[in-house]
Design an enzyme around this catalytic site. Structure first.
Site, PDB file in Angstrom:
ATOM      1  CD  GLU A 165      -1.407  -2.351   2.017  1.00 47.02           C
ATOM      2  OE1 GLU A 165      -2.222  -3.051   2.621  1.00 47.02           O
ATOM      3  OE2 GLU A 165      -0.167  -2.598   2.005  1.00 47.02           O
ATOM      4  CB  THR A 195      12.433 -42.757  -6.371  1.00 49.14           C
ATOM      5  OG1 THR A 195      12.849 -43.808  -5.478  1.00 49.14           O
ATOM      6  CG2 THR A 195      10.993 -42.379  -6.077  1.00 49.14           C
ATOM      7  CB  ALA A 196      16.650 -44.993  -7.152  1.00 50.14           C
ATOM      8  CD1 TRP A 227      21.687 -36.025 -13.859  1.00 52.25           C
ATOM      9  CD2 TRP A 227      20.490 -35.493 -12.056  1.00 52.25           C
ATOM     10  NE1 TRP A 227      22.495 -35.294 -13.036  1.00 52.25           N
ATOM     11  CE2 TRP A 227      21.776 -34.954 -11.917  1.00 52.25           C
ATOM     12  CE3 TRP A 227      19.580 -35.291 -11.027  1.00 52.25           C
ATOM     13  CZ2 TRP A 227      22.178 -34.230 -10.803  1.00 52.25           C
ATOM     14  CZ3 TRP A 227      19.962 -34.562  -9.936  1.00 52.25           C
ATOM     15  CH2 TRP A 227      21.236 -34.043  -9.817  1.00 52.25           C
ATOM     16  CD  GLU A 247      14.308 -30.992  -2.460  1.00 52.36           C
ATOM     17  OE1 GLU A 247      14.976 -31.711  -3.235  1.00 52.36           O
ATOM     18  OE2 GLU A 247      14.477 -29.779  -2.340  1.00 52.36           O
TER      19      GLU A 247
END
Length: 372
Positions: free
Chosen positions: A55, A164-165, A173, A304
């Site tokens: 403001e 995931t792996a 990656w 994470e």
């Protein structure tokens, strides 16, 4: 109730507010637009905690023309003296005659007092325009002010088959470089980043926001503007050695354990490391107690972590949101699973999720889901 002009101006104020997404913590992101008729005469947003509020910037932009104007603001103007004077008072003194507010401020120091101050001064006040959008913009602030707990986002990356792996643990990656840059921006929006000891020991990450990896955001956000999240490591048995990469980055680290670290380890910690001792729950850190503590430090937490810790936050109903980066890869049935969750006996027992957003990030897909 709302005119096309009202909606247009509040959308403009929200767009302004988003400019402060990475720089206002622990304050909320707020935008303000001031108009005379259909003409915008002033606008601004809260740039940085401790600096002028939205403001103030908008009133300075409008100058004397603010008398008799309408102000659109995404969050109720503050009513108390903090590091800056009350914005409600500034609007009154400038001669604004109408204020349109997206949502009330849940901060106990404000919570309707700004609205009351404006009304007592004879200003017409309307509240609720694009409220859902304004609340989502500051979802961590809204939740933490209301119940003293931070907004919790679980971030995961997986293949099309939910892995995931590889079975040997190799995960670099799964997703592409665009997703990894997007995660850096996600980190930069949170007050704390939580991971587990197993992830740190396996990957030796720094867990900081790296300006060089922010992509196009680098053009508007300097390295000194970045507010690094508190890096929180859950290490129930106090096993973390001091020769890890995360200690080399000089931003806050909070080590959380259920037992004390040996004195020689504590003495070797850099000054930016602190320690929190919490009760054990089945040999692990009590996650509910952890969030109670983090709620006193920040408004939003990014998880994470591996399948066990990420799954625990979800299984215990402690997570508000899931952000999943899905890569166009298949790792096979021997790959590591996305989450460790209890066995469900029926479809009715499955976690409740609502898709909020779906978009392409490079070759990957990013799904944002509200939990619960």
């Amino acid at each position: 109730m709302w005119s096309i002009q009202d909606i247009k101006m509040m959308n403009r104020a929200l767009k302004l507010a988003r400019k402060g997404t990475y720089t206002t913590r622990p304050n909320p992101s707020v935008g303000c637009v001031i108009t005379q008729g259909d003409e915008v005469i002033g606008e601004g947003y809260h740039i940085k905690a401790g600096g002028p509020h939205a403001e103030v910037h908008a009133l300075n932009d409008a100058g004397l023309a603010a008398k008799g104007s309408t102000a659109y603001v995404t969050l109720e103007p503050c009513s108390h003296y903090g590091r800056t004077p009350p914005c409600a008072l500034g609007l009154i003194e400038a001669g604004v005659v109408r204020v349109v507010i997206a949502t009330e401020d849940p901060n106990p120091q404000v919570k309707g007092r700004g609205i009351a101050m404006l009304k007592e001064a004879g200003i017409s006040v309307s509240v609720g325009l694009l409220a859902a959008e304004a609340k989502r913009l500051n979802k961590g602030f809204m939740k933490c002010m209301a119940i003293r707990l931070p907004w919790v986002t679980v971030k995961l990356a997986a293949s099309l088959d939910g892995k995931t792996a590889l079975s040997n643990g190799v995960s670099q990656w799964i997703t592409g470089p665009e997703s990894r840059r997007d995660v850096q921006r996600l980190r930069a929006r949170h007050g704390a980043l939580v991971t587990g000891i197993e992830t740190v020991l396996a990957d030796n990450p720094s867990l900081n926001v790296r300006h060089s990896e922010l992509g196009e955001l680098k053009q508007s956000l300097s390295e000194t503007d970045i507010i690094q999240p508190i890096r929180v490591i859950l290490d129930s048995r106090a096993r973390l050695p001091v020769n890890m990469a995360l200690f080399e980055v000089e931003s806050s680290i909070l080590l959380v354990s259920c037992v004390h670290y040996p004195e020689e380890v504590r003495n070797a910690w850099p000054e930016h490391v602190s320690h929190l001792l919490l009760p054990s729950m089945d040999g692990r850190v009590d996650l509910a107690k952890l969030l109670e503590h983090l709620g006193s430090l920040c408004h939003s937490v990014l998880i994470e972590a591996g399948a066990t810790l990420a799954g625990a936050f979800m299984a215990e109903g402690l997570a508000d949101e899931l952000v999943l980066y899905q890569a166009i890869k298949i790792l096979g049935d021997k790959g590591r699973n996305l989450l460790s969750l209890p066995e469900y006996g029926s479809m009715a027992m499955l976690p409740s999720m609502t898709l909020i957003d779906e978009r392409k990030v490079g070759a990957d897909t990013r799904l944002t889901l509200k939990l619960g």
